[in-house]
Scaffold this active site. Sequence first.
Site, mmCIF file in Angstrom:
data_model
loop_
_atom_site.group_PDB
_atom_site.id
_atom_site.type_symbol
_atom_site.label_atom_id
_atom_site.label_comp_id
_atom_site.label_asym_id
_atom_site.label_seq_id
_atom_site.Cartn_x
_atom_site.Cartn_y
_atom_site.Cartn_z
ATOM 1 N N SER A 1 0.838 -1.199 0.000
ATOM 2 C CA SER A 1 0.000 0.000 0.000
ATOM 3 C C SER A 1 0.871 1.247 0.000
ATOM 4 O O SER A 1 2.050 1.184 -0.386
ATOM 5 C CB SER A 1 -0.943 -0.028 1.211
ATOM 6 N N ASN A 2 0.321 2.379 0.396
ATOM 7 C CA ASN A 2 1.092 3.628 0.425
ATOM 8 C C ASN A 2 0.605 4.494 1.591
ATOM 9 O O ASN A 2 -0.240 4.071 2.375
ATOM 10 C CB ASN A 2 0.954 4.360 -0.912
#
Length: 407
Positions: free
Chosen positions: A211-212
């Site tokens: 993810s980020n």
Amino acid sequence: MTGPLSKKRIVLGVTGSIACYKSIDLASKFTQAGAEVDVILTDSATKFVTPLSFKSITHRQVVTNIFDINSELAVNHVALAEQADIFVIAPASANTIAKLANGLSDNALLTSVLATKSPIVIAPAMDANMFENAATQRNVATLMSDGMFIAGPAKGRLASGLTGLGRMVEPRDLVGVTEMVLGKNGDFSGKRIVVSAGGTQEAIDPVRTISNRSSGKMGYAIAEAARNRGATVTLVSAPTALPDLVGVRTIKIESALEMKEVLGEECNDAHSIIMAAAVADWRPVRTLKSKAKKSNKETWKINLTKNPDIIANIDSISSKESGNIVKVGFAAESENIIENSSAKISKKGLDFIVANDITAADSGFSVDTNKVTIIHADGTIEKLPLMSKYEVGNAILDRVKTGLDFK
Ligand code: PMT
């Protein structure tokens, strides 16, 4: 920085219910949002909370008795009603709802309600059986047909110890309802806006994801701003820790592929798509069905495959109802911001792109502010000052509006 309630005149009516303690918090939230809050307490409300509690928060007179000649507000209650931008009655007891439905005016609050032309929000709070009672239901229906906005009640644990429908809607959500009702005839009334938010999660196995750092704040702020200007808003949200927004239809997804599918549907009859989500560019070629065990190996290679470009694939003539859709992208850049962002406009078929410098401490991921540069398809560049994400949302909507006028 200004918000939707800044300088608004709110009359907060508080009636007899154990939920009165929550309206102190509501008065505080309204005041912190920059509103001028005049509180009117019924006699029964004063048995649960004191006028002093509200006065200490709002720093304004509190009305309890319409015949109090020492109270300027009580004497001028008609002027108070005329100047109000909105009335919020929270909590609204069954008794007050019944009186309102029949146009009675035997206390300061009811008299002021009769004298106002402002929108009125009612937040019922009572025992579940009282709310379900045929007379209360009839009265609530009357208030709705009279044009009042009924917020709740919510389901949950009641003062009686039982669980049911009767809890006052939480103050945070009532603030949202108040903003929404104030803006319901705003410049986006009749427009459907789709917003994406958060960072997509690409599953490696049932435990781990790629993810980020997106918190979702930027997308949620845009959705809130659009709601407060009267738009019908759909928010397509990757996992975030943010609370749901009242009055915004939120569809929760995890991966880029899920976001693509939902947006494809939602954009069909939308006037604009504003793509604030940070979509993972890559996903694991395959998601393991069970948790990958730690092995003795020091490294772990995961094969990744490219995710489709979602916004690029939303056809600019896909909006069936409205004709063309205004497509807005974001660019999270750390270098060559203008060049890199400009390149994405034609690649993704955007009307404009909102570039944020993610290396600045007060901009980009997770913070409440953003400093953005808006680059239009015709090459025009607008550098905006540091603003709250809500204000950035409004700045974007201003440009979407111009785009809609041209299409
Ligand atoms: O959520 P916050 O913590 O508030 O942070 C806000 C933000 C920094 C995430 C937001 O302001 C932002 O910049 N979002 C876009 C981040 C991004 O993915 O930029 P990009 O340059 O990789 O992509 C450009 C545009 O294409 C974006 O609108 C993106 O949503 C879209 N895109 C990207 C990849 C992909 N496969 N499909 C897409 O549609």
